[in-house]
Write a protein that holds these residues in place. Structure first.
Motif, short mmCIF file in Angstrom:
data_model
loop_
_atom_site.label_atom_id
_atom_site.label_comp_id
_atom_site.label_asym_id
_atom_site.label_seq_id
_atom_site.Cartn_x
_atom_site.Cartn_y
_atom_site.Cartn_z
N ALA A 22 0.84 -1.19 0.00
CA ALA A 22 0.00 0.00 0.00
C ALA A 22 0.88 1.25 0.00
O ALA A 22 1.82 1.35 0.78
N VAL A 23 0.52 2.18 -0.86
CA VAL A 23 1.26 3.43 -0.99
C VAL A 23 0.45 4.54 -0.33
O VAL A 23 -0.75 4.68 -0.61
N SER A 24 1.10 5.31 0.51
CA SER A 24 0.41 6.41 1.19
C SER A 24 1.23 7.69 1.09
O SER A 24 2.44 7.64 0.88
N GLY A 25 0.56 8.81 1.25
CA GLY A 25 1.22 10.11 1.16
C GLY A 25 0.44 11.05 0.27
O GLY A 25 -0.69 10.76 -0.13
N SER A 26 1.07 12.16 -0.06
CA SER A 26 0.42 13.18 -0.89
C SER A 26 0.65 12.84 -2.36
O SER A 26 1.39 13.51 -3.08
N ILE A 27 -0.04 11.81 -2.80
CA ILE A 27 0.17 11.25 -4.13
C ILE A 27 -0.66 11.99 -5.17
O ILE A 27 -1.84 12.24 -4.96
N ILE A 28 0.00 12.31 -6.27
CA ILE A 28 -0.71 12.91 -7.40
C ILE A 28 -1.08 11.83 -8.40
O ILE A 28 -2.21 11.77 -8.87
N ARG A 29 -0.10 10.99 -8.72
CA ARG A 29 -0.34 9.93 -9.69
C ARG A 29 0.65 8.80 -9.49
O ARG A 29 1.80 9.02 -9.19
N ILE A 30 0.15 7.56 -9.65
CA ILE A 30 1.02 6.38 -9.64
C ILE A 30 1.01 5.78 -11.03
O ILE A 30 -0.07 5.50 -11.58
N ASP A 31 2.16 5.59 -11.59
CA ASP A 31 2.27 4.97 -12.92
C ASP A 31 2.52 3.47 -12.74
O ASP A 31 1.71 2.80 -12.13
N MET A 33 3.63 -0.07 -11.31
CA MET A 33 3.84 -0.69 -9.99
C MET A 33 4.41 -2.08 -10.23
O MET A 33 4.04 -2.74 -11.21
N GLY A 34 5.27 -2.51 -9.34
CA GLY A 34 5.88 -3.82 -9.59
C GLY A 34 6.41 -4.48 -8.34
O GLY A 34 6.42 -3.89 -7.26
N TRP A 35 6.82 -5.72 -8.54
CA TRP A 35 7.45 -6.49 -7.48
C TRP A 35 8.80 -6.99 -7.98
O TRP A 35 8.91 -7.49 -9.11
N CYS A 94 8.28 -4.21 -3.19
CA CYS A 94 7.41 -3.52 -4.13
C CYS A 94 8.10 -2.23 -4.59
O CYS A 94 8.95 -1.68 -3.89
N ASN A 95 7.72 -1.81 -5.76
CA ASN A 95 8.33 -0.64 -6.38
C ASN A 95 7.28 0.10 -7.19
O ASN A 95 6.51 -0.53 -7.92
N VAL A 96 7.23 1.41 -7.02
CA VAL A 96 6.25 2.19 -7.77
C VAL A 96 6.90 3.43 -8.34
O VAL A 96 7.78 4.04 -7.71
N ASN A 97 6.45 3.82 -9.52
CA ASN A 97 6.82 5.10 -10.12
C ASN A 97 5.67 6.06 -9.85
O ASN A 97 4.54 5.81 -10.26
N LEU A 98 5.95 7.13 -9.14
CA LEU A 98 4.86 8.01 -8.75
C LEU A 98 5.28 9.48 -8.77
O LEU A 98 6.46 9.81 -8.78
N ILE A 99 4.26 10.30 -8.80
CA ILE A 99 4.42 11.75 -8.70
C ILE A 99 3.67 12.19 -7.45
O ILE A 99 2.53 11.75 -7.24
N TYR A 100 4.28 13.04 -6.65
CA TYR A 100 3.67 13.40 -5.36
C TYR A 100 4.07 14.80 -4.96
O TYR A 100 5.00 15.39 -5.53
N TYR A 101 3.36 15.33 -3.96
CA TYR A 101 3.69 16.63 -3.37
C TYR A 101 4.65 16.40 -2.22
O TYR A 101 4.39 15.60 -1.31
N LYS A 111 10.96 6.84 -8.11
CA LYS A 111 10.80 5.40 -8.19
C LYS A 111 11.03 4.90 -6.77
O LYS A 111 12.16 4.78 -6.32
N ALA A 112 9.95 4.66 -6.03
CA ALA A 112 10.02 4.37 -4.60
C ALA A 112 9.97 2.88 -4.33
O ALA A 112 9.30 2.12 -5.04
N TRP A 113 10.67 2.49 -3.24
CA TRP A 113 10.75 1.08 -2.85
C TRP A 113 10.09 0.83 -1.50
O TRP A 113 10.20 1.67 -0.60
N GLY A 114 9.45 -0.31 -1.37
CA GLY A 114 8.95 -0.76 -0.08
C GLY A 114 10.08 -1.37 0.73
O GLY A 114 11.20 -1.53 0.26
#
Length: 123
Positions: A22-31, A33-35, A94-101, A111-114
């Motif tokens: 699960a991704v949390s925070g001030s997320i604008i968009r998640i492109d 997602m992977g493992w 887990c790994n996600v490419n995201l845009i956030y505030y 490119k964030a990692w769990g």
């Protein structure tokens, strides 16, 4: 932004596990997602990924056994792992490419990692 992975554990060969991230925070968009996974003494490798539109990609070693999915409303990615083998033993990330505030209000891309969750498959 935080990525919280869960669902790892010890299972016998042939068994199943379901990982969640699960991704949390001030997320604008998640492109995408992977493992990924990293076994002892080996490099980290891609297991599966999924685009925002739902297109999936799998490592040859898990095709037909693992299924990746995502819940865009909950910013969560899943990995259903069936017919597990001892060689699937690894720490799964887990790994996600995201845009956030950021806290400053600036917009960042990352490119964030769990934190990783251990999967152990016994023979």
């Amino acid at each position: 932004v935080q990525l919280q992975a869960s669902g790892g554990g010890l299972v016998q060969a042939g068994g199943s596990l379901r990982l969640s991230c699960a991704v949390s925070g001030s997320i604008i968009r998640i492109d995408d997602m992977g493992w990924y996974r990293q076994a002892p003494g080996k490099q980290r490798e891609l297991v599966a990924d999924i685009t925002s539109g739902g297109s999936t990609n799998y490592a040859d070693s898990v095709k037909g056994r693992f299924t990746i999915s995502r819940d865009n409303a909950k910013n969560t990615v899943f990995l259903q792992m069936n017919s597990l083998k001892p060689e699937d033993t690894a720490v799964y990330y887990c790994n996600v490419n995201l845009i956030y505030y950021e806290q400053s209000g600036e917009i960042s891309a990352e490119k964030a990692w769990g934190q990783g969750t251990l999967v152990t498959v016994s023979s």
